[in-house]
Design a protein around this motif. Structure first.
Motif, PDB file in Angstrom:
ATOM      1  N   ASP A 192      -5.643   6.839   0.158  1.00  0.00           N
ATOM      2  CA  ASP A 192      -5.042   5.594  -0.328  1.00  0.00           C
ATOM      3  C   ASP A 192      -4.687   5.730  -1.811  1.00  0.00           C
ATOM      4  O   ASP A 192      -5.503   6.208  -2.609  1.00  0.00           O
ATOM      5  CB  ASP A 192      -6.052   4.464  -0.117  1.00  0.00           C
ATOM      6  N   HIS A 193      -3.504   5.314  -2.178  1.00  0.00           N
ATOM      7  CA  HIS A 193      -3.071   5.381  -3.572  1.00  0.00           C
ATOM      8  C   HIS A 193      -3.712   4.261  -4.375  1.00  0.00           C
ATOM      9  O   HIS A 193      -3.566   3.077  -4.030  1.00  0.00           O
ATOM     10  CB  HIS A 193      -1.551   5.268  -3.637  1.00  0.00           C
ATOM     11  N   ILE A 194      -4.419   4.634  -5.448  1.00  0.00           N
ATOM     12  CA  ILE A 194      -5.093   3.631  -6.272  1.00  0.00           C
ATOM     13  C   ILE A 194      -4.717   3.737  -7.728  1.00  0.00           C
ATOM     14  O   ILE A 194      -5.050   2.835  -8.514  1.00  0.00           O
ATOM     15  CB  ILE A 194      -6.629   3.752  -6.133  1.00  0.00           C
ATOM     16  N   GLY A 195      -4.071   4.833  -8.124  1.00  0.00           N
ATOM     17  CA  GLY A 195      -3.802   5.048  -9.536  1.00  0.00           C
ATOM     18  C   GLY A 195      -2.376   4.685  -9.914  1.00  0.00           C
ATOM     19  O   GLY A 195      -1.657   4.018  -9.176  1.00  0.00           O
ATOM     20  N   PHE A 196      -1.985   5.165 -11.101  1.00  0.00           N
ATOM     21  CA  PHE A 196      -0.646   4.894 -11.605  1.00  0.00           C
ATOM     22  C   PHE A 196       0.297   6.065 -11.376  1.00  0.00           C
ATOM     23  O   PHE A 196       1.503   5.905 -11.331  1.00  0.00           O
ATOM     24  CB  PHE A 196      -0.707   4.567 -13.101  1.00  0.00           C
ATOM     25  N   GLY A 197      -0.245   7.245 -11.234  1.00  0.00           N
ATOM     26  CA  GLY A 197       0.558   8.421 -10.947  1.00  0.00           C
ATOM     27  C   GLY A 197       0.456   8.787  -9.489  1.00  0.00           C
ATOM     28  O   GLY A 197       0.015   7.977  -8.663  1.00  0.00           O
ATOM     29  N   TYR A 198       0.873  10.030  -9.181  1.00  0.00           N
ATOM     30  CA  TYR A 198       0.811  10.482  -7.795  1.00  0.00           C
ATOM     31  C   TYR A 198       0.151  11.845  -7.675  1.00  0.00           C
ATOM     32  O   TYR A 198       0.518  12.654  -6.827  1.00  0.00           O
ATOM     33  CB  TYR A 198       2.227  10.472  -7.191  1.00  0.00           C
ATOM     34  N   THR A 199      -0.835  12.069  -8.524  1.00  0.00           N
ATOM     35  CA  THR A 199      -1.624  13.289  -8.402  1.00  0.00           C
ATOM     36  C   THR A 199      -2.782  13.026  -7.438  1.00  0.00           C
ATOM     37  O   THR A 199      -3.022  11.878  -7.016  1.00  0.00           O
ATOM     38  CB  THR A 199      -2.189  13.705  -9.765  1.00  0.00           C
ATOM     39  N   VAL A 200      -3.515  14.076  -7.114  1.00  0.00           N
ATOM     40  CA  VAL A 200      -4.665  13.935  -6.230  1.00  0.00           C
ATOM     41  C   VAL A 200      -5.644  12.907  -6.788  1.00  0.00           C
ATOM     42  O   VAL A 200      -6.232  12.118  -6.040  1.00  0.00           O
ATOM     43  CB  VAL A 200      -5.351  15.297  -6.029  1.00  0.00           C
ATOM     44  N   ALA A 201      -5.815  12.899  -8.093  1.00  0.00           N
ATOM     45  CA  ALA A 201      -6.760  11.980  -8.731  1.00  0.00           C
ATOM     46  C   ALA A 201      -6.351  10.519  -8.601  1.00  0.00           C
ATOM     47  O   ALA A 201      -7.177   9.627  -8.819  1.00  0.00           O
ATOM     48  CB  ALA A 201      -6.919  12.338 -10.203  1.00  0.00           C
ATOM     49  N   ASP A 202      -5.111  10.266  -8.233  1.00  0.00           N
ATOM     50  CA  ASP A 202      -4.639   8.894  -8.084  1.00  0.00           C
ATOM     51  C   ASP A 202      -4.820   8.358  -6.678  1.00  0.00           C
ATOM     52  O   ASP A 202      -4.360   7.254  -6.366  1.00  0.00           O
ATOM     53  CB  ASP A 202      -3.159   8.816  -8.481  1.00  0.00           C
ATOM     54  N   PHE A 203      -5.481   9.132  -5.826  1.00  0.00           N
ATOM     55  CA  PHE A 203      -5.731   8.731  -4.448  1.00  0.00           C
ATOM     56  C   PHE A 203      -7.229   8.709  -4.188  1.00  0.00           C
ATOM     57  O   PHE A 203      -8.002   9.436  -4.823  1.00  0.00           O
ATOM     58  CB  PHE A 203      -5.039   9.674  -3.468  1.00  0.00           C
ATOM     59  N   ALA A 204      -7.651   7.874  -3.228  1.00  0.00           N
ATOM     60  CA  ALA A 204      -9.071   7.735  -2.927  1.00  0.00           C
ATOM     61  C   ALA A 204      -9.251   7.439  -1.437  1.00  0.00           C
ATOM     62  O   ALA A 204      -8.289   7.349  -0.683  1.00  0.00           O
ATOM     63  CB  ALA A 204      -9.684   6.623  -3.766  1.00  0.00           C
ATOM     64  N   TRP A 233       0.831  -1.199   0.000  1.00  0.00           N
ATOM     65  CA  TRP A 233       0.000   0.000   0.000  1.00  0.00           C
ATOM     66  C   TRP A 233       0.862   1.242   0.000  1.00  0.00           C
ATOM     67  O   TRP A 233       2.030   1.206   0.349  1.00  0.00           O
ATOM     68  CB  TRP A 233      -0.965   0.013   1.203  1.00  0.00           C
ATOM     69  N   VAL A 234       0.241   2.311  -0.432  1.00  0.00           N
ATOM     70  CA  VAL A 234       0.855   3.630  -0.384  1.00  0.00           C
ATOM     71  C   VAL A 234      -0.191   4.579   0.192  1.00  0.00           C
ATOM     72  O   VAL A 234      -1.308   4.651  -0.313  1.00  0.00           O
ATOM     73  CB  VAL A 234       1.303   4.127  -1.771  1.00  0.00           C
ATOM     74  N   ILE A 235       0.166   5.273   1.226  1.00  0.00           N
ATOM     75  CA  ILE A 235      -0.724   6.249   1.851  1.00  0.00           C
ATOM     76  C   ILE A 235      -0.121   7.642   1.708  1.00  0.00           C
ATOM     77  O   ILE A 235       1.082   7.817   1.922  1.00  0.00           O
ATOM     78  CB  ILE A 235      -0.939   5.948   3.345  1.00  0.00           C
ATOM     79  N   GLY A 236      -0.948   8.584   1.348  1.00  0.00           N
ATOM     80  CA  GLY A 236      -0.464   9.944   1.158  1.00  0.00           C
ATOM     81  C   GLY A 236      -1.125  10.936   2.097  1.00  0.00           C
ATOM     82  O   GLY A 236      -2.288  10.765   2.469  1.00  0.00           O
ATOM     83  N   TRP A 237      -0.385  11.949   2.465  1.00  0.00           N
ATOM     84  CA  TRP A 237      -0.908  13.119   3.176  1.00  0.00           C
ATOM     85  C   TRP A 237      -1.022  14.262   2.169  1.00  0.00           C
ATOM     86  O   TRP A 237      -0.103  14.508   1.402  1.00  0.00           O
ATOM     87  CB  TRP A 237       0.011  13.553   4.313  1.00  0.00           C
ATOM     88  N   PHE A 238      -2.156  14.929   2.208  1.00  0.00           N
ATOM     89  CA  PHE A 238      -2.420  16.074   1.349  1.00  0.00           C
ATOM     90  C   PHE A 238      -2.907  17.223   2.224  1.00  0.00           C
ATOM     91  O   PHE A 238      -3.282  17.019   3.383  1.00  0.00           O
ATOM     92  CB  PHE A 238      -3.504  15.720   0.322  1.00  0.00           C
TER      93      PHE A 238
END
Length: 121
Positions: A97-109, A32-37
């Motif tokens: 949670d990271h769900i996409g292929f990139g690392y933009t906001v749209a790649d997280f859910a 998994w990859v978790i991001g802070w925004f």
């Protein structure tokens, strides 16, 4: 679907520190990859830092050297230690949670409700 609950936001003075927590409903899957925004009033949501299940970390240039992301897999929790806070760090902070292929906001859910950080000058 994993769910997140952020906490730890507060009002602090310039130069102060805070530790934010991001509690996940589960982090039992292997990778998994978790991001802070964060999102400041009138501005777009921007990435701050992210961490992988293996412990790799990535940071935005604006917070490099001041913020540290970490994880406690046993507690299904990701932390964001914020030091040397500046007024421009004022924002609502979210984890996702990271769900996409990139690392933009749209790649997280699975965004949490956020936690407010206010840095007074």
């Amino acid at each position: 679907e994993v769910q997140f609950a952020e906490s730890g936001g507060a009002v602090v003075q310039t130069g102060g520190s805070l530790r934010l927590s991001c509690a996940a409903s589960e982090l039992t899957f292997k990778d998994w990859v978790i991001g802070w925004f964060r999102q400041a009033p009138g501005k777009e949501r921007e990435g701050v830092a992210c961490i992988t299940s293996g412990g790799m970390t990535y940071y935005a240039n604006s917070i490099m050297g001041r913020f540290t992301i970490s994880r406690d897999s046993a507690k299904s929790t990701v932390y964001l230690q914020m030091n040397s806070l500046k007024p421009e760090d004022t924002a609502v902070y979210y984890c996702a949670d990271h769900i996409g292929f990139g690392y933009t906001v749209a790649d997280f859910a699975s965004w949490g409700q956020g936690t407010q950080v206010t840095v007074s000058s």
